[in-house]
Design an enzyme around this catalytic site. Structure first.
Site, mmCIF file in Angstrom:
data_model
loop_
_atom_site.group_PDB
_atom_site.id
_atom_site.type_symbol
_atom_site.label_atom_id
_atom_site.label_comp_id
_atom_site.label_asym_id
_atom_site.label_seq_id
_atom_site.Cartn_x
_atom_site.Cartn_y
_atom_site.Cartn_z
ATOM 1 N N ASP A 1 0.850 -1.189 0.000
ATOM 2 C CA ASP A 1 0.000 0.000 0.000
ATOM 3 C C ASP A 1 0.881 1.233 0.000
ATOM 4 O O ASP A 1 1.920 1.279 0.658
ATOM 5 C CB ASP A 1 -0.967 0.007 1.185
ATOM 6 C CG ASP A 1 -0.280 -0.058 2.528
ATOM 7 O OD1 ASP A 1 0.006 1.011 3.112
ATOM 8 O OD2 ASP A 1 -0.032 -1.181 3.018
ATOM 9 N N ASP B 1 -9.570 3.649 5.836
ATOM 10 C CA ASP B 1 -8.464 3.618 6.789
ATOM 11 C C ASP B 1 -8.913 4.379 8.028
ATOM 12 O O ASP B 1 -8.981 5.611 8.026
ATOM 13 C CB ASP B 1 -7.242 4.265 6.133
ATOM 14 C CG ASP B 1 -6.024 4.334 7.034
ATOM 15 O OD1 ASP B 1 -6.152 4.051 8.237
ATOM 16 O OD2 ASP B 1 -4.940 4.679 6.530
ATOM 17 N N GLU C 1 -8.224 4.774 12.121
ATOM 18 C CA GLU C 1 -7.192 4.464 13.103
ATOM 19 C C GLU C 1 -6.970 5.663 14.017
ATOM 20 O O GLU C 1 -7.690 6.661 13.941
ATOM 21 C CB GLU C 1 -5.902 4.116 12.384
ATOM 22 C CG GLU C 1 -5.456 5.233 11.444
ATOM 23 C CD GLU C 1 -4.192 4.907 10.709
ATOM 24 O OE1 GLU C 1 -3.110 5.173 11.285
ATOM 25 O OE2 GLU C 1 -4.271 4.400 9.577
#
Length: 286
Positions: free
Chosen positions: A86, A175, A177
């Site tokens: 990634d 994503d 987090e």
């Protein structure tokens, strides 16, 4: 989804950019979590002790952690599993032919963050990975304290995060987090955070026909969503955990679809493994 600083230039503080003390605290938190075996992505995007990417001055990237990960034991990758990577603006233009030669067969490319940041290298990274034969997809770095999940899902889809049933496009990834710019859970309690994720997920599904992959760490998920298991039936898991094994998974998931096991290796950016063989990867994309 997680850099070294470039040259520092004197300038006024821009909205959303952490002050020096916030950067230091975030780096200390990141270092502490690596010692416990969980890789919290520091900032952009969704991972290194210094927090801001000179390539992505407003951004954050999927899953990088502090230099201590260099001594992390080698991951125990199942035989036949597919290697991937990634990348974000931090990697700049990628030599995709070299990445293919080094074993990468899929890639996730950062497209967007919040509702105001686009990866300036997205086209080269997204199209270049496809041109050499990789299955590729896009990911979005969530900022739940800035705007609604629906707004960010629309921004993502409108700027490269879509999906098509062609066997070479992975479903978009969220994503989600620890916040690189402030409070770890973005000032939201678990109920509000779960609603935000559901808003993003349902909007993405309405736009594309697929639910997004969720990239996260077990620690963040269980803390900031209250260990909400309701997403596992629809949202494939991309787990970030730097160590020999993927370890305990977030509440609700019995297995991961993708495991990000390091930010250092033969490939640029994050080092990932798909939990299946090449044929299963193509089916996952379809």
């Amino acid at each position: 989804m997680r850099r070294p600083f470039g040259k520092q230039h004197r300038r006024s503080r821009t909205p959303g950019r952490p002050r020096r003390t916030s950067r230091l605290l975030a780096a200390l938190v990141t270092a502490a979590t690596v010692l416990t075996g969980t890789a919290h992505a520091a900032p952009e995007s969704g991972r290194s002790a210094p927090l801001l990417d000179p390539q992505d001055p407003n951004g954050a990237w999927a899953g990088y952690s502090v230099p201590g990960t260099r001594s992390t034991p080698a991951p125990q990758v199942p035989k036949g599993a597919v290697s991937g990577m990634d990348v974000s603006g931090h990697q700049g233009d990628v030599d995709w032919a070299r990445a293919w030669a080094d074993g990468a067969r899929f890639a996730y490319v950062k497209a967007t963050e919040g509702t105001g940041f686009r990866n300036p290298h997205f086209d080269q990274q997204y199209r270049g990975s496809h041109a050499v034969g990789m299955v590729r997809g896009a990911y979005h770095f969530a900022l739940p304290d800035r705007s609604s999940g629906a707004e960010q899902a629309h921004f993502f889809v409108d700027n490269g995060g879509g999906w098509s049933k062609d066997g070479t496009t992975l479903p978009g990834a969220l994503d989600i987090e620890y916040n690189p710019y402030g409070d770890g859970c973005y000032g939201l309690d678990p109920v509000a955070m779960s609603r935000w994720i559901a808003d993003f997920s349902n909007t993405y599904h309405a736009r594309t026909g697929r639910f997004p992959v969720i990239y996260t760490t077990t620690d963040w998920w269980n803390r900031c969503t209250g260990a909400n298991p309701d997403f596992a039936p629809n949202n494939p898991l991309w787990i970030a955990r730097y160590g020999p094994q993927a370890g305990e998974l977030p509440a609700g998931w019995d297995y991961q679809s993708i495991w990000q096991h390091s930010d250092r290796g033969p490939l640029p950016g994050g080092q990932d493994t798909f939990n299946g063989n090449a044929n299963q990867l193509r089916r996952f994309a379809s």
